[in-house]
Structures are given as structure tokens and as C-alpha cells.
Design an enzyme around this catalytic site. Structure first.
Site, PDB file in Angstrom:
ATOM      1  N   TRP A  18     -37.878 -22.589  -0.153  1.00  0.00           N
ATOM      2  CA  TRP A  18     -37.041 -23.650  -0.723  1.00  0.00           C
ATOM      3  C   TRP A  18     -35.591 -23.569  -0.280  1.00  0.00           C
ATOM      4  O   TRP A  18     -34.947 -24.603  -0.084  1.00  0.00           O
ATOM      5  CB  TRP A  18     -37.171 -23.695  -2.250  1.00  0.00           C
ATOM      6  CG  TRP A  18     -38.540 -24.158  -2.667  1.00  0.00           C
ATOM      7  CD1 TRP A  18     -39.482 -23.445  -3.352  1.00  0.00           C
ATOM      8  CD2 TRP A  18     -39.145 -25.444  -2.401  1.00  0.00           C
ATOM      9  NE1 TRP A  18     -40.625 -24.202  -3.535  1.00  0.00           N
ATOM     10  CE2 TRP A  18     -40.444 -25.423  -2.962  1.00  0.00           C
ATOM     11  CE3 TRP A  18     -38.727 -26.601  -1.744  1.00  0.00           C
ATOM     12  CZ2 TRP A  18     -41.320 -26.516  -2.896  1.00  0.00           C
ATOM     13  CZ3 TRP A  18     -39.597 -27.691  -1.672  1.00  0.00           C
ATOM     14  CH2 TRP A  18     -40.868 -27.633  -2.243  1.00  0.00           C
TER      15      TRP A  18
ATOM     16  N   ASP B  62     -30.137 -23.356  -6.899  1.00  0.00           N
ATOM     17  CA  ASP B  62     -31.394 -24.043  -7.201  1.00  0.00           C
ATOM     18  C   ASP B  62     -32.150 -23.172  -8.201  1.00  0.00           C
ATOM     19  O   ASP B  62     -32.676 -22.123  -7.849  1.00  0.00           O
ATOM     20  CB  ASP B  62     -32.195 -24.210  -5.898  1.00  0.00           C
ATOM     21  CG  ASP B  62     -33.593 -24.791  -6.120  1.00  0.00           C
ATOM     22  OD1 ASP B  62     -33.976 -25.031  -7.283  1.00  0.00           O
ATOM     23  OD2 ASP B  62     -34.298 -24.992  -5.111  1.00  0.00           O
TER      24      ASP B  62
ATOM     25  N   LYS C  39     -41.160 -27.777 -13.022  1.00  0.00           N
ATOM     26  CA  LYS C  39     -41.647 -26.403 -12.939  1.00  0.00           C
ATOM     27  C   LYS C  39     -41.676 -25.784 -14.335  1.00  0.00           C
ATOM     28  O   LYS C  39     -42.720 -25.422 -14.838  1.00  0.00           O
ATOM     29  CB  LYS C  39     -40.747 -25.569 -12.008  1.00  0.00           C
ATOM     30  CG  LYS C  39     -40.622 -26.145 -10.611  1.00  0.00           C
ATOM     31  CD  LYS C  39     -41.893 -25.990  -9.793  1.00  0.00           C
ATOM     32  CE  LYS C  39     -41.984 -26.910  -8.582  1.00  0.00           C
ATOM     33  NZ  LYS C  39     -41.017 -26.704  -7.545  1.00  0.00           N
TER      34      LYS C  39
HETATM   35  C1  PLP Z   1     -40.569 -27.319  -6.321  1.00  0.00           C
HETATM   36  C2  PLP Z   1     -39.252 -26.854  -5.867  1.00  0.00           C
HETATM   37  C3  PLP Z   1     -38.367 -27.702  -5.171  1.00  0.00           C
HETATM   38  C4  PLP Z   1     -38.727 -29.108  -4.741  1.00  0.00           C
HETATM   39  O1  PLP Z   1     -38.898 -29.977  -5.790  1.00  0.00           O
HETATM   40  P1  PLP Z   1     -39.433 -31.481  -5.597  1.00  0.00           P
HETATM   41  O2  PLP Z   1     -39.128 -32.083  -6.910  1.00  0.00           O
HETATM   42  O3  PLP Z   1     -40.898 -31.408  -5.274  1.00  0.00           O
HETATM   43  O4  PLP Z   1     -38.674 -32.110  -4.473  1.00  0.00           O
HETATM   44  C5  PLP Z   1     -37.130 -27.199  -4.838  1.00  0.00           C
HETATM   45  N1  PLP Z   1     -36.765 -25.925  -5.153  1.00  0.00           N
HETATM   46  C6  PLP Z   1     -37.600 -25.097  -5.802  1.00  0.00           C
HETATM   47  C7  PLP Z   1     -37.159 -23.705  -6.115  1.00  0.00           C
HETATM   48  C8  PLP Z   1     -38.861 -25.518  -6.189  1.00  0.00           C
HETATM   49  O5  PLP Z   1     -39.684 -24.669  -6.835  1.00  0.00           O
END
Ligand code: PLP
Length: 362
Positions: free
Chosen positions: A103, A173, A197
């Protein structure tokens, strides 16, 4: 488990707390006497305004978010933030990224469209199975921000220490660890998390941004929706927000406060992760590919002695009612995602199954 539900170990969209789902189900036909569900409600109505305001207030309380930060609810998922961050935060032309897996790896090429990106540290040399020692990294003074992915969902690593950026805004993030443990917001310039998540239904991203980082001098061609200022100026209601996700996430925030807040979530998550890691440590069949000091409490990759046996084990788990345990293709093996909403009983049941499975497989 009630209603025929199973222990779902998906990395996302993932389990939501059962008491929250029950409340939502009870309100789905007629929300608080409004005569309609939240899905059918005008986002300009007083009743929705209250839902939105309460969600923000509860999130502020949970994370102790100071007044000099805005809380934004934005659509476009996590992936949109890979672009919005450099579009909004690169001023002088340079930013620094730590590359620790899939990511953070997705964020880097997107940022390169907007400026010069320096990779300050990387764990690519060992397939992202660890977090580089952040006390050793050199951070140039001329960066607009330093970017990390604080919990790498696919590789199962997390930062237990943050880099000291010496005043340069830290951007994180937190998608796969958001609200899983206490967080000192003042250490960051911007925190963001896709909610699917650890919180609620897909289709929304929470952005917590220090107010001085919100600019009104972006390139005039910047789409209005992609400027943080648009969302900050309109309390995330410039256009129709994802009302349903705002509502469901608000329910989860309220539920987490009731459980005792983020200290309590951290205690529960540590307890669950310890059960799983202790099992892996004593197993002669399963193992963790992740450096012990950097292991995530949320996403736990593990593997058997071979790829063929990994697949057999995933199939056996699925038929026993444990779903979504196949590892991501870039890492292989298996992965258990045990977010806030996974009960301790779910982790215990999984470990018991794997213990028996090991006996028959060896
Ligand atoms: C799932 C995830 C993303 C991407 O998210 P989307 O909503 O599918 O674009 C980005 N960063 C992390 C750490 C993730 O687990």
C-alpha cells in the site's frame, strides 16, 4: 455466533460488530420516527445533519482530536488519497515516502505525478517482512511531508514507533489499524483511513488534517472535489456524501466509546493477537514470515511448509466455517485479519482448528 454468521477473517471489507449490525437492522425501515431509512434521507435534512455531526463528535472524542484539525468524510476510497495527498500537500515540489509494502508502494507512483519523491527507507530487500529502523533514517529539511503506511495490510507489519520528522508533517495511512489502539493525533499532519477495514461499510475515507495544511492556492485545474478545502469548508457536505457509511461508522464510533475507547480496544486486540502469535511460535508446522518486533495486531500472515499445503489448509478452513484466510498473492500463504470486530472467541476457535489440523498434517 447468531444468525448463521461465520468467523470472517477478510482483510476488507471486514466484519462489523454484531450489536451495531443489530441496531442498524432495527432502524433500517424507519430511522427514529422519520418514516424512512437513512438510505432514503436527504443529506440536507436536519435528521441527517445530526447523524453526521454526532459521528464527527464521537470520532473526535475517541481519538482526542484537537480543534486545530479538521475531520473530513470523503468518498473515492483509500486509493483516491494516494492522489489527493500529493495534489494538496506538495508545495515546494518534494516529499519523502517510506516503502514498506503493497500500500505504500501504491502511493509512491501516484505521488511522483506531482513532485520529486524521495524514498527515505525501504524493506523491499526482504519482501517487506519488517519495518526499517526509523531512528536511523535521514530526513532532508526541504520535504513538504513524510508519508508512511502505518499498518501494511498485506504484509502484516506495523510501526510501533513513528519516525521523528523534526517538524515536517507526517502523513499516515491508518486504513487497516484505524481505532485499533490509542493514537496521538498531534504527532501527525494528516491521518487517513478507508473505513472498510476496521470500521464500517466501504465507500468512505476519514481524513484528519491539521488546519494549516489546508490550502487555497492549489492549481486552478484541481477538480473541486479533490481539494481538502472544499470538504473542510462544507463539513464534508459540499455534495452528497456517502450517507449510509457516515451513519454506520457513527454507530461504530459510539459503540467503541461504550466499550471503553481505544485503550480498551488496544487491550482486546493485543490479547487476540497474542493468542495467535503464541500459537505460531510453538507450532512446528505453521510459521510467521514477519520480524517479531514489527508484527501487526490486525493482519497476521502465516504459512505451512509448502504452497500446496497452504492451499489445502485454506480449503479445510473454509469448509469448517473460517472464511477469507487465503494470503494475498504477493506474499502467499495464509492471512488472518483480526480487526476490532473479530471476537476473541473467533481467534480461539481458529487456533483450536489449526492445532488439530497440524496434528493430522504432520
Ligand atoms: C485497503 C487499503 C487501501 C486501499 O483502499 P481502497 O479503498 O480499496 O482504495 C489503502 N491502504 C491500506 C493500508 C489498505 O489496507
Amino acid at each position: 455466533m447468531k444468525y448463521g454468521r461465520i468467523y470472517n477473517f477478510s482483510a476488507g471489507p471486514a466484519m462489523m460488530p454484531e450489536p451495531v449490525l443489530e441496531e442498524i437492522a432495527a432502524e433500517v425501515m424507519n430511522y427514529h420516527g422519520s418514516g424512512m431509512s437513512v438510505m432514503e434521507m436527504s443529506h440536507r435534512s436536519a435528521v441527517f445533519q445530526e447523524i453526521r455531526d454526532q459521528a464527527e463528535a464521537d470520532l473526535r472524542k475517541l481519538m482526542n482530536i484537537p480543534d486545530n484539525y479538521n475531520v473530513l468524510f470523503i468518498q473515492g476510497g483509500g486509493t483516491l488519497q494516494f492522489s489527493m495527498i500529493p495534489m494538496n500537500l506538495i508545495r515546494t515540489g518534494k516529499a519523502g515516502y517510506l516503502e514498506t509494502g503493497h500500500w505504500s508502494g501504491k502511493a509512491i507512483p501516484e505521488a511522483r505525478k506531482y513532485g520529486e519523491i524521495e524514498i527515505l527507507a525501504s524493506s523491499r530487500d526482504r519482501n517487506f517482512s519488517y519495518i526499517p529502523d526509523v531512528s536511523q533514517i535521514q530526513i532532508p529539511d526541504d520535504l513538504d511531508y513524510v508519508y508512511i503506511c502505518e499498518n501494511e495490510t498485506i504484509h502484516g507489519t506495523t510501526y510501533w514507533d513513528l519516525p521523528d520528522t523534526r517538524g515536517i508533517p507526517l502523513v499516515s495511512d491508518q486504513s487497516s489499524m484505524f481505532l485499533s489502539r490509542p493514537c496521538d493525533v498531534t504527532k501527525y499532519g494528516l491521518i487517513w483511513a478507508g473505513v472498510q477495514k476496521n470500521i464500517g461499510p466501504a465507500g468512505m475515507t476519514v481524513v484528519i488534517i491539521r488546519k494549516d495544511l489546508i490550502r487555497d492556492d492549489l492549481d486552478p485545474k484541481t477538480p473541486v472535489y479533490l481539494s481538502y478545502k472544499t470538504h473542510a469548508d462544507h463539513e464534508s457536505m459540499y455534495n452528497t456524501p456517502n450517507c449510509w457509511s457516515v451513519y454506520c461508522c457513527g454507530k461504530v464510533f459510539e459503540y467503541l466509546i461504550k466499550l471503553g475507547g481505544l485503550e480498551e480496544m488496544a487491550r482486546r486486540n493485543r490479547e487476540k493477537a497474542d493468542i495467535f502469535y503464541q500459537f505460531l511460535e510453538q507450532s512446528a508446522y505453521f510459521e510467521s514470515p514477519v520480524a517479531e518486533k514489527d508484527r501487526s495486531f490486525m493482519n497476521i500472515p502465516f504459512r505451512t511448509p509448502s504452497k500446496e499445503e497452504d492451499l489445502k489448509c485454506v480449503a479445510a478452513l473454509k469448509s469448517a466455517g473460517f472464511d477469507n484466510l487465503k494470503g494475498h498473492k504477493s506474499v502467499g500463504g495464509l492471512r488472518a485479519s483480526i480487526y476490532n470486530a473479530m471476537p476473541k472467541a473467533g481467534v480461539e476457535a481458529l487456533v483450536n482448528f489449526l492445532r488439530e489440523y497440524e496434528k493430522s498434517a504432520r
